[in-house]
Write an enzyme that holds these catalytic residues in place. Structure first.
Site, PDB file in Angstrom:
ATOM      1  N   LYS A 195      87.288  25.201  40.266  1.00 10.88           N
ATOM      2  CA  LYS A 195      86.562  24.974  41.122  1.00 10.88           C
ATOM      3  C   LYS A 195      86.165  23.581  41.954  1.00 10.88           C
ATOM      4  O   LYS A 195      87.273  24.003  42.537  1.00 10.88           O
ATOM      5  CB  LYS A 195      85.190  23.722  40.022  1.00 10.88           C
ATOM      6  CG  LYS A 195      84.266  23.687  39.422  1.00 10.88           C
ATOM      7  CD  LYS A 195      83.722  24.919  38.938  1.00 10.88           C
ATOM      8  CE  LYS A 195      82.168  25.310  38.348  1.00 10.88           C
ATOM      9  NZ  LYS A 195      82.176  25.893  37.478  1.00 10.88           N
ATOM     10  N   ASP A 244      78.422  30.376  40.445  1.00 14.59           N
ATOM     11  CA  ASP A 244      78.196  29.590  39.959  1.00 14.59           C
ATOM     12  C   ASP A 244      76.628  28.389  40.223  1.00 14.59           C
ATOM     13  O   ASP A 244      76.200  29.385  40.672  1.00 14.59           O
ATOM     14  CB  ASP A 244      79.240  27.938  39.329  1.00 14.59           C
ATOM     15  CG  ASP A 244      79.241  26.832  38.717  1.00 14.59           C
ATOM     16  OD1 ASP A 244      79.014  26.711  37.251  1.00 14.59           O
ATOM     17  OD2 ASP A 244      77.815  25.529  39.261  1.00 14.59           O
TER      18      ASP A 244
HETATM   19  P1  NDP Z   1      71.920  28.740  38.558  1.00 17.80           P
HETATM   20  O1  NDP Z   1      71.816  28.613  39.733  1.00 17.80           O
HETATM   21  O2  NDP Z   1      71.990  30.465  38.862  1.00 17.80           O
HETATM   22  O3  NDP Z   1      70.430  28.346  37.968  1.00 17.80           O
HETATM   23  C1  NDP Z   1      70.678  27.012  37.268  1.00 17.80           C
HETATM   24  C2  NDP Z   1      69.679  26.139  37.011  1.00 17.80           C
HETATM   25  O4  NDP Z   1      69.638  25.370  36.691  1.00 17.80           O
HETATM   26  C3  NDP Z   1      68.081  26.080  38.237  1.00 17.80           C
HETATM   27  O5  NDP Z   1      67.091  26.988  37.435  1.00 17.80           O
HETATM   28  C4  NDP Z   1      67.813  25.196  38.468  1.00 17.80           C
HETATM   29  O6  NDP Z   1      66.982  25.014  38.735  1.00 17.80           O
HETATM   30  C5  NDP Z   1      68.184  24.189  37.170  1.00 17.80           C
HETATM   31  N1  NDP Z   1      68.494  23.329  38.162  1.00 17.80           N
HETATM   32  C6  NDP Z   1      69.951  23.174  38.903  1.00 17.80           C
HETATM   33  N2  NDP Z   1      70.465  21.750  39.028  1.00 17.80           N
HETATM   34  C7  NDP Z   1      68.842  21.405  38.350  1.00 17.80           C
HETATM   35  C8  NDP Z   1      68.582  19.768  38.385  1.00 17.80           C
HETATM   36  N3  NDP Z   1      69.674  19.301  38.970  1.00 17.80           N
HETATM   37  N4  NDP Z   1      67.191  19.757  37.215  1.00 17.80           N
HETATM   38  C9  NDP Z   1      66.915  20.500  36.682  1.00 17.80           C
HETATM   39  N5  NDP Z   1      67.015  22.250  37.085  1.00 17.80           N
HETATM   40  C10 NDP Z   1      68.024  22.326  37.118  1.00 17.80           C
HETATM   41  O7  NDP Z   1      73.296  28.755  38.465  1.00 17.80           O
HETATM   42  P2  NDP Z   1      73.809  28.987  36.343  1.00 17.80           P
HETATM   43  O8  NDP Z   1      72.613  29.549  35.400  1.00 17.80           O
HETATM   44  O9  NDP Z   1      74.856  29.804  37.108  1.00 17.80           O
HETATM   45  O10 NDP Z   1      74.592  27.816  36.005  1.00 17.80           O
HETATM   46  C11 NDP Z   1      73.837  26.769  34.995  1.00 17.80           C
HETATM   47  C12 NDP Z   1      74.828  25.704  34.184  1.00 17.80           C
HETATM   48  O11 NDP Z   1      75.819  26.635  33.731  1.00 17.80           O
HETATM   49  C13 NDP Z   1      76.209  24.943  35.329  1.00 17.80           C
HETATM   50  O12 NDP Z   1      76.308  23.896  34.685  1.00 17.80           O
HETATM   51  C14 NDP Z   1      76.945  25.797  35.542  1.00 17.80           C
HETATM   52  O13 NDP Z   1      77.793  24.918  35.436  1.00 17.80           O
HETATM   53  C15 NDP Z   1      77.262  27.018  33.461  1.00 17.80           C
HETATM   54  N6  NDP Z   1      77.840  27.754  33.558  1.00 17.80           N
HETATM   55  C16 NDP Z   1      77.979  28.976  34.520  1.00 17.80           C
HETATM   56  C17 NDP Z   1      78.550  29.892  34.710  1.00 17.80           C
HETATM   57  C18 NDP Z   1      77.907  31.315  34.866  1.00 17.80           C
HETATM   58  O14 NDP Z   1      78.707  32.401  34.618  1.00 17.80           O
HETATM   59  N7  NDP Z   1      77.455  30.910  36.544  1.00 17.80           N
HETATM   60  C19 NDP Z   1      80.043  29.561  33.297  1.00 17.80           C
HETATM   61  C20 NDP Z   1      80.069  28.943  32.790  1.00 17.80           C
HETATM   62  C21 NDP Z   1      79.049  28.162  32.746  1.00 17.80           C
HETATM   63  P3  NDP Z   1      66.229  26.148  40.205  1.00 17.80           P
HETATM   64  O15 NDP Z   1      65.735  27.030  39.978  1.00 17.80           O
HETATM   65  O16 NDP Z   1      64.907  24.882  40.773  1.00 17.80           O
HETATM   66  O17 NDP Z   1      66.678  26.029  41.618  1.00 17.80           O
END
Ligand code: NDP
Length: 486
Positions: free
Chosen positions: A167, A207
């Site tokens: 990572k 991510d």
């Molecule tokens: P994105 O950046 O596309 O989206 C993240 C979302 O989570 C956004 O809506 C963001 O809000 C919200 N968010 C982030 N931090 C916080 C917080 N502290 N409090 C509240 N809301 C929060 O990321 P992903 O969708 O890619 O990833 C989401 C999760 O999934 C992570 O844990 C990642 O590690 C995991 N993951 C992702 C994969 C992938 O293929 N993308 C694969 C496997 C796991 P805002 O819009 O306001 O920023």
């Protein structure tokens, strides 16, 4: 030399101190790690192991939390399989192969110079080249990336594809930056990272904060510096080496995993009321797949708060949210006010009664109180799209309640699995059709579920946390045994 864990094969800590490595054990002979409410019985081996780990990694709370979750399941298992215990396999996996830490300097649109920190944690490559995403977010620390890299080792193993765990990322915040600023940051970041990665060495992906735009800038800079067009990053655009379904894969896979758990119990996801947190990549495609399968999506959220779709989210509304988050790059609060939705500022989705929950935003977003509220309201399926979104207390509460609880390393593995499929297509210089990739993704989620059933069935019930942790461990551990001591 045995470490704390291996030296505590009898159930007495004190009896072992004199006979083993005193520097390691003397500093922490007694159980300092306090059990919190809802935590199961803490065996002495686990306490000694965690104390030792804490001494070597002070203050790395997220990393310690992630290792503890695995150790709770793996230590009892290795007591029955002493070959793993004697070879110190868990201790070795808990120490990354390599931690790379570098400065990233970039210039904003006004000519001001900024300095951020860049990282790559190469955790373990026993079963394949390092593989795992890059996160750009102000909350990024060494501890957060070490936890994510550690989780990735087990997740990648569960997919059965040849991928080790890694990572990386930076405390850079892409929010509020112009495209030109994001490009300059990505180019500076890749100028250093390129020394450490390669299509057969380490293959980063996206991510939080790293989507298609950032992968494009990163890949462009790699290609320019190295003068090669190889599959060194995944999540690429479909026209330049990316795989169909990769954007959708984590969200779709999380829903497929929930489907598998329900099917095993003789139920279906159709008609279920589902709460989804977040509104980024994983959340969007979780919601899309749930709608396709006839479930009702009740919520989406972001850092500003939550929208409760009382009548269920429609496909048109989801498309509008996707446009707002992906193109406009705005908040849900702004979306709610311009589209006439009631917005719940600073609230999380867990207060909305539901059948199934899909935590898909970030780590530790669902605490013990949230878990209790979900259970009290009748929720009996939790499929984690995010990495470690449930706190340890919440996870233990779900386990004790006996609901269908799919931990992230199993439930969200569809993303990295499809990255593995992108790597295969790059090597073959082929592009598989959408249906073929989706079919392979379904097959992988089915096989991850089978692995969880194999290793996690206890008294006729599947404990998916046990199954995922042990199932992920065994494949990596067997490879490490084969390589000897290193
Ligand atoms: P994105 O950046 O596309 O989206 C993240 C979302 O989570 C956004 O809506 C963001 O809000 C919200 N968010 C982030 N931090 C916080 C917080 N502290 N409090 C509240 N809301 C929060 O990321 P992903 O969708 O890619 O990833 C989401 C999760 O999934 C992570 O844990 C990642 O590690 C995991 N993951 C992702 C994969 C992938 O293929 N993308 C694969 C496997 C796991 P805002 O819009 O306001 O920023």
């Amino acid at each position: 030399m045995y470490s704390a864990f291996a030296s505590h094969r009898n159930d007495s800590v004190l009896g072992l101190i004199g006979s083993q490595d005193s520097t390691l054990i003397a500093a922490h002979p007694v159980a300092r790690t306090q059990a919190t409410s809802n935590q199961p019985y803490t065996p002495v081996e686990l306490v000694a192991f965690m104390d030792s780990l804490e001494d070597r990694n002070p203050g790395q709370t997220e990393f310690l939390q992630a290792v503890r979750e695995v150790a709770e399941k793996v230590i009892p298992f290795t007591r029955e399989h002493p070959e793993y215990e004697e070879a110190q396999i868990l201790e070795r996996i808990a120490e990354p192969d390599r931690v790379i830490h570098f400065r990233v300097t970039w210039e904003d649109d006004n000519g001001a110079i900024h300095v951020n920190r860049g990282y790559r944690i190469q955790a373990n490559n026993a079963i394949g080249p390092y593989k795992g995403g890059l996160r750009f977010d102000p909350s990024v620390t060494l501890s957060v990336l070490k936890f994510l890299a550690f989780e990735q080792v087990f997740k990648n193993s569960l997919t059965t594809l040849p991928m080790g765990g890694a990572k990386g990322g930076s405390d850079f915040d892409p929010k509020g930056k112009s495209n030109a600023e994001v490009m300059r940051f990505c180019q500076s970041f890749m100028t250093e990272l390129q020394r450490h990665i390669g299509a057969d060495t380490d293959i980063p992906a996206g991510d939080i904060g790293v989507g298609g735009r950032e992968i494009g800038f990163l890949f462009g800079q790699y290609k320019r510096l190295r003068n090669e067009f190889t599959g060194v990053l995944t999540g690429k655009g479909v026209g330049w080496g990316g795989s169909l379904i990769r954007s959708e894969a984590t969200g779709y896979g999380t829903v497929y995993f929930a489907q598998e758990m329900l099917k095993h119990k003789g139920e279906s996801i159709e008609g279920k009321g589902c709460v989804v947190s977040g509104s980024g990549n994983v959340s969007q495609y979780t919601a899309e797949k749930l709608l396709t399968l006839g479930a009702t999506v009740l919520t989406l959220s972001d850092r500003s708060g939550m929208i409760h779709f009382k009548d269920g989210l429609t496909e048109e509304q989801l498309a509008a949210v996707m446009h707002h988050k992906n193109e406009v790059r705005g908040t849900l609060a702004e979306f709610a006010s311009t589209n006439g939705f009631v917005f719940h500022a600073d609230k999380k989705p867990w207060i909305v009664p539901c059948d199934c929950a899909f935590p898909s935003a970030t780590q530790n977003e669902l605490d013990d109180n949230d878990a209790k509220t979900l259970l009290d309201n009748g929720c009996d399926v939790v499929s984690e799209g995010a990495n470690m979104p449930s706190t340890p207390e919440a996870a233990h509460r779900f386990e004790e309640a006996g609901i269908l609880f799919g931990p992230g390393k199993a439930a969200n593995a569809g993303g990295v699995a499809t990255s593995g499929l992108e790597m295969s297509q790059n090597s073959l210089r082929l592009s598989w059709p959408r249906e073929e990739v989706d079919e392979k993704l379904r097959g992988i989620m089915h096989s991850i579920h089978e692995t969880c059933v194999q290793y996690g069935t206890e008294n006729g019930r599947v404990n998916y946390v046990t199954g995922a942790n042990i199932g992920g461990f065994v494949r990596v551990a067997d490879a490490m045994l084969a390589y000897g001591v290193m």
